[in-house]
Design a protein around this motif. Structure first.
Motif, mmCIF file in Angstrom:
data_model
loop_
_atom_site.group_PDB
_atom_site.id
_atom_site.type_symbol
_atom_site.label_atom_id
_atom_site.label_comp_id
_atom_site.label_asym_id
_atom_site.label_seq_id
_atom_site.Cartn_x
_atom_site.Cartn_y
_atom_site.Cartn_z
ATOM 1 N N GLY A 165 0.815 -1.210 0.000
ATOM 2 C CA GLY A 165 0.000 0.000 0.000
ATOM 3 C C GLY A 165 0.842 1.251 0.000
ATOM 4 O O GLY A 165 2.051 1.202 -0.215
ATOM 5 N N ASP A 166 0.170 2.369 0.249
ATOM 6 C CA ASP A 166 0.884 3.643 0.318
ATOM 7 C C ASP A 166 0.184 4.593 1.283
ATOM 8 O O ASP A 166 -0.981 4.413 1.622
ATOM 9 N N LEU A 167 0.943 5.572 1.752
ATOM 10 C CA LEU A 167 0.445 6.627 2.629
ATOM 11 C C LEU A 167 0.681 7.957 1.944
ATOM 12 O O LEU A 167 1.688 8.144 1.266
ATOM 13 N N GLY A 168 -0.224 8.886 2.163
ATOM 14 C CA GLY A 168 -0.064 10.227 1.626
ATOM 15 C C GLY A 168 -0.232 11.250 2.732
ATOM 16 O O GLY A 168 -1.009 11.044 3.670
ATOM 17 N N VAL A 169 0.505 12.348 2.640
ATOM 18 C CA VAL A 169 0.435 13.424 3.634
ATOM 19 C C VAL A 169 0.384 14.754 2.910
ATOM 20 O O VAL A 169 1.131 14.981 1.956
ATOM 21 N N HIS A 170 -0.494 15.624 3.370
ATOM 22 C CA HIS A 170 -0.538 16.996 2.873
ATOM 23 C C HIS A 170 -0.474 17.916 4.082
ATOM 24 O O HIS A 170 -1.329 17.870 4.962
ATOM 25 N N LEU A 171 0.585 18.730 4.144
ATOM 26 C CA LEU A 171 0.752 19.672 5.249
ATOM 27 C C LEU A 171 0.125 21.007 4.899
ATOM 28 O O LEU A 171 0.210 21.464 3.753
ATOM 29 N N GLY A 206 -3.853 10.152 4.269
ATOM 30 C CA GLY A 206 -4.681 9.200 3.554
ATOM 31 C C GLY A 206 -3.865 7.964 3.257
ATOM 32 O O GLY A 206 -2.636 7.990 3.324
ATOM 33 N N TYR A 207 -4.535 6.895 2.958
ATOM 34 C CA TYR A 207 -3.802 5.674 2.621
ATOM 35 C C TYR A 207 -4.626 4.797 1.700
ATOM 36 O O TYR A 207 -5.839 4.881 1.656
ATOM 37 N N THR A 208 -3.921 3.960 0.968
ATOM 38 C CA THR A 208 -4.522 2.983 0.073
ATOM 39 C C THR A 208 -3.748 1.682 0.244
ATOM 40 O O THR A 208 -2.517 1.692 0.211
ATOM 41 N N PHE A 209 -4.479 0.599 0.437
ATOM 42 C CA PHE A 209 -3.839 -0.706 0.564
ATOM 43 C C PHE A 209 -4.511 -1.690 -0.379
ATOM 44 O O PHE A 209 -5.732 -1.643 -0.579
ATOM 45 N N ALA A 268 1.220 1.140 9.848
ATOM 46 C CA ALA A 268 1.798 2.220 9.050
ATOM 47 C C ALA A 268 1.276 3.587 9.487
ATOM 48 O O ALA A 268 2.052 4.541 9.627
ATOM 49 N N VAL A 269 -0.024 3.699 9.727
ATOM 50 C CA VAL A 269 -0.612 4.979 10.134
ATOM 51 C C VAL A 269 -0.138 5.366 11.534
ATOM 52 O O VAL A 269 0.152 6.542 11.793
ATOM 53 N N GLU A 270 -0.036 4.414 12.445
ATOM 54 C CA GLU A 270 0.492 4.731 13.782
ATOM 55 C C GLU A 270 1.903 5.294 13.693
ATOM 56 O O GLU A 270 2.234 6.284 14.363
#
Length: 72
Positions: free
Chosen positions: A14-20, A30-33, A46-48
């Motif tokens: 999967g992947d994680l995304g971050v927008h500051l 956000g995330y997609t697995f 992963a999110v933790e």
């Protein structure tokens, strides 16, 4: 954007995304697995880790995200 891999075999799961925003004080995540890997704890772990890094490493004050209506 960050790729998440299974520790056992290194496969991408999967992947994680971050927008500051707000000068780096707020983070939207956000995330997609891959559905083959749902229910196995990959997203939770992963999110933790991501949230811990955002608060302690970057000094973010608020983290938020939304659930997509089609996400079961």
């Amino acid at each position: 954007m960050v790729t998440v891999c299974a520790a056992a075999d290194g496969k991408v799961v999967g992947d994680l995304g971050v927008h500051l925003s707000w000068e780096g004080r707020t983070a939207e995540i956000g995330y997609t697995f891959d559905s083959d890997h749902w229910g196995r704890g990959f997203a939770v772990e992963a999110v933790e880790a991501l949230i811990a890094w955002l608060f302690s490493g970057l000094g973010v004050a608020r983290v938020w995200g939304m659930t997509h209506p089609d996400n079961r």
